[in-house]
Design a protein around this motif. Structure first.
Motif, PDB file in Angstrom:
ATOM      1  N   UNK A  85      10.979   1.715  -7.061  1.00 24.58           N
ATOM      2  CA  UNK A  85      12.031   0.703  -7.222  1.00 24.58           C
ATOM      3  C   UNK A  85      12.836   0.468  -5.951  1.00 24.58           C
ATOM      4  N   UNK A  86      12.625   1.283  -4.945  1.00 23.07           N
ATOM      5  CA  UNK A  86      13.325   1.059  -3.676  1.00 23.07           C
ATOM      6  C   UNK A  86      12.598   0.035  -2.802  1.00 23.07           C
ATOM      7  N   UNK A  87      11.399  -0.369  -3.205  1.00 16.59           N
ATOM      8  CA  UNK A  87      10.594  -1.302  -2.419  1.00 16.59           C
ATOM      9  C   UNK A  87      10.898  -2.737  -2.832  1.00 16.59           C
ATOM     10  N   UNK A  88      11.075  -3.626  -1.866  1.00 15.34           N
ATOM     11  CA  UNK A  88      11.507  -4.992  -2.142  1.00 15.34           C
ATOM     12  C   UNK A  88      10.547  -5.781  -3.031  1.00 15.34           C
ATOM     13  N   UNK A  89       9.225  -5.750  -2.793  1.00 13.56           N
ATOM     14  CA  UNK A  89       8.336  -6.498  -3.687  1.00 13.56           C
ATOM     15  C   UNK A  89       8.473  -6.043  -5.140  1.00 13.56           C
ATOM     16  N   UNK A  90       8.560  -4.743  -5.345  1.00 13.10           N
ATOM     17  CA  UNK A  90       8.714  -4.211  -6.700  1.00 13.10           C
ATOM     18  C   UNK A  90      10.032  -4.634  -7.310  1.00 13.10           C
ATOM     19  N   UNK A  91      11.083  -4.599  -6.509  1.00 10.49           N
ATOM     20  CA  UNK A  91      12.402  -5.010  -6.995  1.00 10.49           C
ATOM     21  C   UNK A  91      12.395  -6.464  -7.450  1.00 10.49           C
ATOM     22  N   UNK A  92      11.775  -7.329  -6.658  1.00  5.67           N
ATOM     23  CA  UNK A  92      11.762  -8.756  -6.990  1.00  5.67           C
ATOM     24  C   UNK A  92      10.940  -9.035  -8.246  1.00  5.67           C
ATOM     25  N   UNK A  93       9.811  -8.355  -8.392  1.00  9.61           N
ATOM     26  CA  UNK A  93       8.984  -8.550  -9.579  1.00  9.61           C
ATOM     27  C   UNK A  93       9.674  -8.025 -10.835  1.00  9.61           C
ATOM     28  N   UNK A 135       6.666  -1.654 -21.661  1.00  9.64           N
ATOM     29  CA  UNK A 135       6.311  -0.379 -21.011  1.00  9.64           C
ATOM     30  C   UNK A 135       5.255  -0.599 -19.939  1.00  9.64           C
ATOM     31  N   UNK A 136       4.200  -1.345 -20.269  1.00 13.47           N
ATOM     32  CA  UNK A 136       3.095  -1.530 -19.326  1.00 13.47           C
ATOM     33  C   UNK A 136       3.550  -2.219 -18.046  1.00 13.47           C
ATOM     34  N   UNK A 137       4.296  -3.319 -18.175  1.00 15.21           N
ATOM     35  CA  UNK A 137       4.711  -4.072 -16.989  1.00 15.21           C
ATOM     36  C   UNK A 137       5.646  -3.276 -16.095  1.00 15.21           C
ATOM     37  N   UNK A 138       6.701  -2.753 -16.676  1.00 15.37           N
ATOM     38  CA  UNK A 138       7.766  -2.173 -15.850  1.00 15.37           C
ATOM     39  C   UNK A 138       7.461  -0.747 -15.419  1.00 15.37           C
ATOM     40  N   UNK A 139       6.745   0.013 -16.216  1.00  8.37           N
ATOM     41  CA  UNK A 139       6.356   1.344 -15.757  1.00  8.37           C
ATOM     42  C   UNK A 139       5.422   1.229 -14.561  1.00  8.37           C
ATOM     43  N   UNK A 140       4.504   0.280 -14.612  1.00 11.01           N
ATOM     44  CA  UNK A 140       3.611   0.075 -13.476  1.00 11.01           C
ATOM     45  C   UNK A 140       4.394  -0.342 -12.233  1.00 11.01           C
ATOM     46  N   UNK A 141       5.284  -1.318 -12.382  1.00 11.31           N
ATOM     47  CA  UNK A 141       6.020  -1.830 -11.224  1.00 11.31           C
ATOM     48  C   UNK A 141       7.030  -0.829 -10.680  1.00 11.31           C
ATOM     49  N   UNK A 142       7.623  -0.048 -11.556  1.00 14.36           N
ATOM     50  CA  UNK A 142       8.679   0.863 -11.103  1.00 14.36           C
ATOM     51  C   UNK A 142       8.151   2.188 -10.584  1.00 14.36           C
ATOM     52  N   UNK A 143       6.920   2.545 -10.936  1.00  9.46           N
ATOM     53  CA  UNK A 143       6.454   3.886 -10.588  1.00  9.46           C
ATOM     54  C   UNK A 143       5.105   3.931  -9.870  1.00  9.46           C
ATOM     55  N   UNK A 144       4.285   2.877  -9.993  1.00 10.90           N
ATOM     56  CA  UNK A 144       2.928   2.978  -9.464  1.00 10.90           C
ATOM     57  C   UNK A 144       2.523   1.852  -8.522  1.00 10.90           C
ATOM     58  N   UNK A 145       3.055   0.672  -8.678  1.00  8.62           N
ATOM     59  CA  UNK A 145       2.595  -0.476  -7.888  1.00  8.62           C
ATOM     60  C   UNK A 145       2.907  -0.287  -6.409  1.00  8.62           C
ATOM     61  N   UNK A 146       1.903  -0.497  -5.586  1.00  8.49           N
ATOM     62  CA  UNK A 146       2.079  -0.390  -4.134  1.00  8.49           C
ATOM     63  C   UNK A 146       1.658  -1.702  -3.478  1.00  8.49           C
ATOM     64  N   UNK A 147       2.570  -2.258  -2.715  1.00  4.73           N
ATOM     65  CA  UNK A 147       2.312  -3.508  -2.001  1.00  4.73           C
ATOM     66  C   UNK A 147       2.559  -3.282  -0.515  1.00  4.73           C
ATOM     67  N   UNK A 148       1.848  -4.002   0.333  1.00  2.00           N
ATOM     68  CA  UNK A 148       2.126  -3.895   1.772  1.00  2.00           C
ATOM     69  C   UNK A 148       3.529  -4.409   2.073  1.00  2.00           C
ATOM     70  N   UNK A 149       4.082  -3.930   3.161  1.00  2.00           N
ATOM     71  CA  UNK A 149       5.453  -4.306   3.522  1.00  2.00           C
ATOM     72  C   UNK A 149       5.599  -5.818   3.678  1.00  2.00           C
ATOM     73  N   UNK A 150       4.513  -6.487   4.051  1.00  2.00           N
ATOM     74  CA  UNK A 150       4.561  -7.941   4.275  1.00  2.00           C
ATOM     75  C   UNK A 150       4.231  -8.746   3.016  1.00  2.00           C
ATOM     76  N   UNK A 151       4.148  -8.077   1.852  1.00  2.00           N
ATOM     77  CA  UNK A 151       3.673  -8.770   0.652  1.00  2.00           C
ATOM     78  C   UNK A 151       4.526  -9.984   0.289  1.00  2.00           C
ATOM     79  N   UNK A 152       5.833  -9.877   0.460  1.00  2.00           N
ATOM     80  CA  UNK A 152       6.713 -10.982   0.047  1.00  2.00           C
ATOM     81  C   UNK A 152       6.566 -12.217   0.940  1.00  2.00           C
ATOM     82  N   UNK A 153       5.855 -12.081   2.062  1.00  2.00           N
ATOM     83  CA  UNK A 153       5.610 -13.240   2.932  1.00  2.00           C
ATOM     84  C   UNK A 153       4.208 -13.807   2.731  1.00  2.00           C
TER      85      UNK A 153
END
Length: 265
Positions: A85-93, A135-153
């Motif tokens: 949850x500290x990662x910007x792409x995850x926060x925005x999603x 549960x499926x959407x937010x558990x994945x985004x808050x704990x497992x989803x990994x995006x590159x630092x440039x994902x939001x661009x």
């Protein structure tokens, strides 16, 4: 909350595997639902029947059935070790998800005017779906989803985010139009006009489908894609049913208005 999850899953690898399986299972359920909707409409609103259980007050039903989609993800974000949850792409999603369900669970039910009671079975199934998907959407985004630092661009994220915002605005505006069709004391159905209703009978459904399609594009996961597919199956069927119902009920229904996709379908 972490203690509960540790009892349910022996490791993070197992939980991640289960989350992926949940996504694929939702796609399978979307296919099954598509087939079933060829024979019968989803039984709520104007299509509600007593054979699906006793009626539940519509405001109560909407509030309670949608609440798990907000409350469970809220607990997952704030009461667990949410590693991503500290990662910007995850926060925005996550913010996109919560923006929809704050409105849908905590605001929309209390704005409903009239409305037919919801059959018990539809209410229970919606409650289960909201818990499952939340549960499926937010558990994945808050704990497992990994995006590159440039994902939001990246184009996928930018286009997806724009689609999500446009869809959310269309959905909220269309609900506003539907709520205000009747003046105080009036009953019966009227032809909706204004906004995207000038082009399609299911403007509110088009908005929500667009919203979650954008979310899926921005999120780029089986979980978000499964949700978008399931939403499209259910709401597209409902839009077609509404369009048929309107054209049969109102002789003066606009001939150029489509069911779901402007000018096409």
């Amino acid at each position: 909350m972490d203690a509960l999850l540790s009892r349910l899953f022996s490791s993070e690898e197992e939980e991640r595997y289960i989350l992926d399986c949940m996504g694929y299972f939702m796609v399978f359920m979307a296919a099954c639902t598509f087939v079933s909707l060829l024979f019968e409409n989803v039984p709520y609103g104007r299509y509600a029947t007593s054979k699906y259980g006793f009626p539940v007050n519509v405001k109560f039903a909407w509030f309670v059935q949608e609440l798990p989609a907000f409350l469970l993800p809220f607990c997952l974000v704030f009461w667990t070790s949410s590693a991503k949850t500290s990662l910007l792409p995850n926060q925005l999603l996550i913010a996109m998800y919560f923006c929809h369900y704050v409105q849908r669970a905590l605001i929309y039910p209390f704005l409903i005017r009239g409305g037919k009671p919801t059959p018990l079975m539809s209410f229970v199934l919606a409650f289960v779906f909201c818990m499952y998907n939340g549960y499926m959407q937010v558990r994945y985004l808050s704990h497992y989803a990994e995006y590159p630092a440039s994902w939001i661009t990246q184009p996928c994220f930018i286009i997806g985010s724009v689609l999500w915002l446009v869809g959310w605005l269309v959905n909220v505006h269309s609900d506003h139009i539907l709520r205000n069709l009747r003046k105080p004391g009036e009953t019966g159905y009227k032809i909706p006009t204004g906004g995207m209703f000038e082009y399609v009978s299911g403007a509110n459904f088009l908005g929500e489908i667009t919203e979650w399609a954008g979310f899926a594009l921005a999120g780029h996961s089986v979980h978000s894609s499964a949700f978008a597919i399931f939403t499209t199956v259910v709401l597209a069927s409902r839009a077609v049913a509404h369009h048929k119902w309107y054209t049969e009920k109102f002789e003066d229904y606009p001939k150029n208005r489509k069911a779901l996709v402007p000018f096409l379908f």
